[in-house]
Structures are given as C-alpha cells and as structure tokens.
Design an enzyme around this catalytic site. Structure first.
Site, PDB file in Angstrom:
ATOM      1  CD  GLU A 183      -2.892  -1.216   2.197  1.00  0.00           C
ATOM      2  OE1 GLU A 183      -2.643  -0.554   3.537  1.00  0.00           O
ATOM      3  OE2 GLU A 183      -4.162  -1.811   2.015  1.00  0.00           O
ATOM      4  CD  GLU A 374      -3.893  -6.128   2.259  1.00  0.00           C
ATOM      5  OE1 GLU A 374      -4.710  -5.337   3.145  1.00  0.00           O
ATOM      6  OE2 GLU A 374      -2.706  -5.865   2.477  1.00  0.00           O
TER       7      GLU A 374
HETATM    8  P1  P53 Z   1      -7.048  -3.250   9.198  1.00  0.00           P
HETATM    9  C1  P53 Z   1      -6.517   1.324   5.751  1.00  0.00           C
HETATM   10  C2  P53 Z   1      -7.478   1.274   4.666  1.00  0.00           C
HETATM   11  C3  P53 Z   1      -7.369   0.301   3.779  1.00  0.00           C
HETATM   12  C4  P53 Z   1      -6.239  -0.695   3.964  1.00  0.00           C
HETATM   13  O1  P53 Z   1      -6.883  -3.137   7.958  1.00  0.00           O
HETATM   14  C5  P53 Z   1      -5.552  -0.584   5.229  1.00  0.00           C
HETATM   15  C6  P53 Z   1      -5.699   0.452   6.021  1.00  0.00           C
HETATM   16  C7  P53 Z   1      -4.535   0.513   7.157  1.00  0.00           C
HETATM   17  O2  P53 Z   1      -5.315   0.168   8.229  1.00  0.00           O
HETATM   18  O3  P53 Z   1      -4.392  -1.560   5.429  1.00  0.00           O
HETATM   19  C8  P53 Z   1      -4.385  -2.851   5.076  1.00  0.00           C
HETATM   20  O4  P53 Z   1      -6.067  -4.113   9.900  1.00  0.00           O
HETATM   21  C9  P53 Z   1      -3.164  -3.372   5.230  1.00  0.00           C
HETATM   22  C10 P53 Z   1      -3.209  -4.465   6.257  1.00  0.00           C
HETATM   23  C11 P53 Z   1      -4.529  -4.147   6.994  1.00  0.00           C
HETATM   24  C12 P53 Z   1      -5.664  -4.361   6.416  1.00  0.00           C
HETATM   25  O5  P53 Z   1      -5.767  -3.554   5.359  1.00  0.00           O
HETATM   26  O6  P53 Z   1      -6.836  -1.919   9.920  1.00  0.00           O
HETATM   27  O7  P53 Z   1      -2.454  -3.727   4.012  1.00  0.00           O
HETATM   28  O8  P53 Z   1      -1.899  -4.534   6.799  1.00  0.00           O
HETATM   29  O9  P53 Z   1      -4.347  -5.136   8.369  1.00  0.00           O
HETATM   30  C13 P53 Z   1      -6.754  -4.361   7.055  1.00  0.00           C
HETATM   31  O10 P53 Z   1      -8.525  -3.519   9.670  1.00  0.00           O
END
Ligand code: P53
Length: 483
Positions: A183, A374
C-alpha cells in the site's frame, strides 16, 4: 441455481498476511525492532501514529500487540497445515525486514532470520502453496528511523536494495511473485506507517511525504531491475490500497473532485506502471510549494524498470463531491455518505460492485495483469455455547465480492489471483485490536493479549475451501449484475 466454475484453473486462491501482524517473536532469532513494535494498542495508538516523535522506544506502561501477535513464529506449522486444509494455492506473506537486517544498516544479513523463512517456505511447499512475498509491509526497522529519518533519507534506497538482494538470492528459486511496498500510497495519509516518517516538527509535511514517496518509488524500480537480473522468471508488482472514489452527483464539478481523489492513489500506480511522473502532479506540486529532488538517473531507473503486474487491496469505495476538500489539495478528507452501500462494524463502506469497478479501471489504465492481494471483512465474532462460530456476515461479504471478481474476469480483466486479508485472525494494522477479526480461523487472544491462542475453524473455513475446490461454482449468484 447450479452454475459452472467462474475462475480459471491456474487462478491463485488463498490468503494474505503481514509479518508484524501475526508472527510475534518480536525479539526472537536476533530480530531488531521495527516501527510497528513501538505502535501501542489502545487510545495512544492514534496519537502515536500522528505524532510519533515521543513514542520511538518501547515503554513499560503501554501494550504493543505486534510483540506477540498470534505467535505464528511458534505456530507456523499448525497454521500452514490449516491453510493447506483449505486448499490454498497461494499465501501472501511479508518478510520482517528487521529479522534480516535488525538495525537496517548492517552489511551482513542475520542468518537466523533467513532460516525462519526457509522453514516457512518448506512448510508451504509441503502443501503446494505458492508464496507471494511483500518485501516491505509497514515494518521498516526502527534503527533506520532513529539514525536516518526513515524514508526522508535517500540512503534508505541502498539499505532497502541490500535487503531485497538478500531475499532474491536466498528465496529467488522459491518465490515468483514479489511486491516492493505494501500500500505504497498510504504514505500520503499514514506517513509513519508507510514511510517511517516522523513529521512532528516538519512545517511542509506534503513536501516531506512526496520526497519520501519518490525515494520509495526509485527503490521499487531498482528492486525490479535487480529481481529481473537475478531471477529472470520472477515478477515484481506494485501494491496499492485502492478505494475508488465515486462522484456524489452528476454535477460536473463533483466528477472533477472524484477524478482528483482517485489520482491521489493512481499517481503511485502511474509511476510504477508507466515509468514517469504524470503531468497532473505538476499543478499539485506547484500549488503546495513542493519541489522534489529528482535526478536524471532516478528518471532513467523509473522509466526502464516498470512493474510486471499491479496488485492492490480492496475493502471499500468512497464517495466525494466538489465541496469536499481533495486530498490532493488538502489534508482533511471526510467522505460523503453513500446511501446505496452498507458499512462494517468499523464504519468501512461495503461495496462489492466497487471491486468490479476497481478491476476494470485499473486494467483499462495499465493493461497489465492484476492481483487482488487483500479483501475481507473485519468483524466481531461470537463463539456459540457449542464452540462453533457462525460468521455468515463474512461469508456474504466474500461471496458478493468474489461474484464481482468473476464479473470483471468476464469483462476481460486479466487477473492472477485473489487472496483474502487475514485468513487467520491477526492484529489490526489500523487500530491494533485483535477483536477486529478477518479470519476463517479464530484465534483465542483478545485486545489486551489474553487468551489461550487456540485456533478454531469458523463456518467460513469450509465455505472458502468449497469455493476454492469448485473454482467458484459454489458461489451464490442471487444478485443481479449488469451484463
Ligand atoms: P485493518 C486502511 C485502509 C485500507 C487498508 O486493515 C489498510 C488500512 C490501514 O489500516 O491497510 C491494509 O487491519 C493493510 C493491512 C491491514 C488491512 O488493510 O486496519 O495492508 O496490513 O491489516 C486491514 O482492519
């Protein structure tokens, strides 16, 4: 209604993780501290991420969830066996940079750290699971922040390349798909997490953010060059957090606002895929007093080493209008509420069709293979008295998104694979909570670090295995789609 398979035979199906969110063992195997190891859970986390300066050492009075996470470091055989049981064909992991170079600036790698991942790859091979590797997932060694100022310093490019070279030489025969930075665009809103930047005392933060972005982009291009030289069959991808923006109305100014918001993210894809800075950035840089140090050699490296594929995370879409201050122009962004979509327990809009939109937009723009690395739903799970966990909300979320992925493939998008975020419950990157759960596998650990660490299959476990086995033939297609 029974239907045929929706995904091709070679399609990679699996899950995605990041070292700092599940490994634990933060000081085992001679690992150094990474920036995540000083990010506390609880109310201090937000304050820390916004003003990191005071928080750059481990304090006794705070709880740091990355230190033990879900202790994959000791449980990796058991966990990978469970992924094997779900018939994953791919697992996205990240290598913890500070396991390999504990301070970040050593000349020789830490053999113990390298051995750990040898074992992880051995285990994945046993179950025919292809590893997909992120080189840097929000876990820059803390030493590089303290001694060099993180990615504000051009020197980081060389430290990163030494690390990347070590990985390519050691694991190049086992890993085909690599990603340079997780990201990378999140540096704009989360400069500490994504850029290891401490901007407490910096007056023009945007100048600092885009200069650091430039160094990361050059590091990414140089790593791509090196990978292609050392491992000709391997592929490098860039990795974007892509939450596409819709215009709130057909008012022309709203359309311009959405276009601008999308460019905040697409800028990073544009440089990676096209090899040069897009002209729309010139106006933004001028308006914000940003003057970047970019050498002729940088431009050449970027131009000659574009990525092989585009990977991205997709969780949600946003909606904006002309009254919103654009991220490109300002710092604050409050999305407009979209009445056509629901939201998760954490307020993230749930928009499966937005994933089809994102896939088509990125493929139209870049004409390179895409990889969804993801996607998933963070939710609270309840354990029933009989021990089962009925996470139908997660099944519905993933079902509806996968149906839209299949639509995008029908639209002509070339897609390498799909890995869900957090196939086993892990620490949340944003909030540091354990109880924001994404997994098919429940882990008994709470927000404060209590619990037995026992792994337990949720209802979604069998559901996902069936989707993988049937290549999507078991998905529920009850909702109308536009042909
Ligand atoms: P968490 C924000 C918005 C979209 C993706 O996020 C993001 C974030 C950061 O929080 O991060 C990605 O755990 C990231 C992962 C993360 C996952 O999204 O805050 O690549 O490390 O765990 C989900 O719910």
């Amino acid at each position: 209604m029974p239907h045929d398979a929706l995904f091709p035979d070679h399609f990679l199906f699996g899950g995605a993780l990041a070292g700092n969110q599940y490994e634990g063992g933060f000081d085992q195997g001679r690992k150094g501290l990474s920036i995540v190891d000083v990010e506390p859970a609880g109310p201090e986390r937000k304050e820390m991420l916004e003003h990191p300066k005071k928080y750059l050492q481990v304090r006794d009075d705070l709880y740091y969830p990355s230190h033990r996470a879900i202790e994959f470091y000791d449980h990796f055989k058991e966990d990978i066996r469970l992924f094997g049981e779900m018939h994953f064909s791919a697992l996205r992991i990240s290598i913890a940079w500070a396991r390999i170079f504990p301070n970040g600036d050593e000349t020789e790698p830490n053999e113990e750290g390298l051995k750990f991942y040898d074992q992880v790859f051995d285990e994945l091979e046993k179950y025919h699971i292809e590893p997909v590797v992120t080189i840097s997932h929000y876990e820059t060694p803390l030493g590089l922040v303290k001694m060099y100022g993180g990615w504000s310093n051009r020197k980081l490019i060389d430290f990163y390349l030494r690390y990347a070279e070590t990985l390519f030489k050691r694991y190049g025969n086992r890993v085909k798909y690599w990603m340079s930075f997780n990201e990378i665009n999140c540096i704009v809103t989360s400069p500490f997490i994504a850029g290891a930047l401490v901007l407490d005392d910096v007056p023009n933060k945007k100048q600092a953010i885009y200069q650091a972005s430039h160094y990361e982009l050059v590091a990414s291009a140089k790593a791509t060059k090196l990978l292609h030289e050392l491992v000709p069959n391997a592929e490098m991808g860039c990795m974007l957090a892509f939450s596409p923006f819709y215009a709130n109305t057909c008012k022309p100014e709203d359309q311009i606002a959405a276009l601008q918001q999308n460019r905040v993210t697409l800028f990073f894809g544009d440089v990676h895929a096209r090899g040069c800075y897009p002209s729309y950035m010139n106006r933004f840089f001028k308006a914000n007093g940003i003057e970047l140090e970019i050498t002729d050699e940088d431009r050449k490296v970027l131009r000659e080493n574009t990525v092989d594929y585009i990977s991205f995370s997709y969780y949600m879409s946003f909606t904006t209008d002309a009254d919103q201050r654009s991220l490109l122009a300002n710092e604050v962004f409050e999305p407009v509420k979209n009445p056509y979509v629901e939201a998760s327990d954490w307020g993230w809009p749930i928009d499966p069709v937005g994933l089809r939109y994102a896939l088509n937009l990125l493929y139209d723009r870049y004409q390179k293979p895409l990889f969804i690395v993801e996607n998933g739903l963070g939710a609270r799970d309840e354990i029933e008295p009989d021990g089962s966990i009925h996470d139908d909300y997660r099944i519905n979320y993933l079902n509806d998104h996968l149906v839209q992925v299949a639509e995008a493939i029908k639209d002509g998008v070339d897609l390498i694979g799909y890995t869900t975020w957090g196939p086993i419950d892990v620490v949340s990157a944003g909030t540091g909570e354990m109880e924001k759960r994404y997994g098919f596998i429940y882990v008994d650990r709470d927000n404060k670090g209590n619990g037995s660490l026992e792994r337990r299959k949720k209802k979604s476990f069998d559901w996902y295995r069936d989707v993988i086995d049937s290549k999507g033939a078991t998905l529920n297609l009850s909702k109308e789609t536009i042909k």
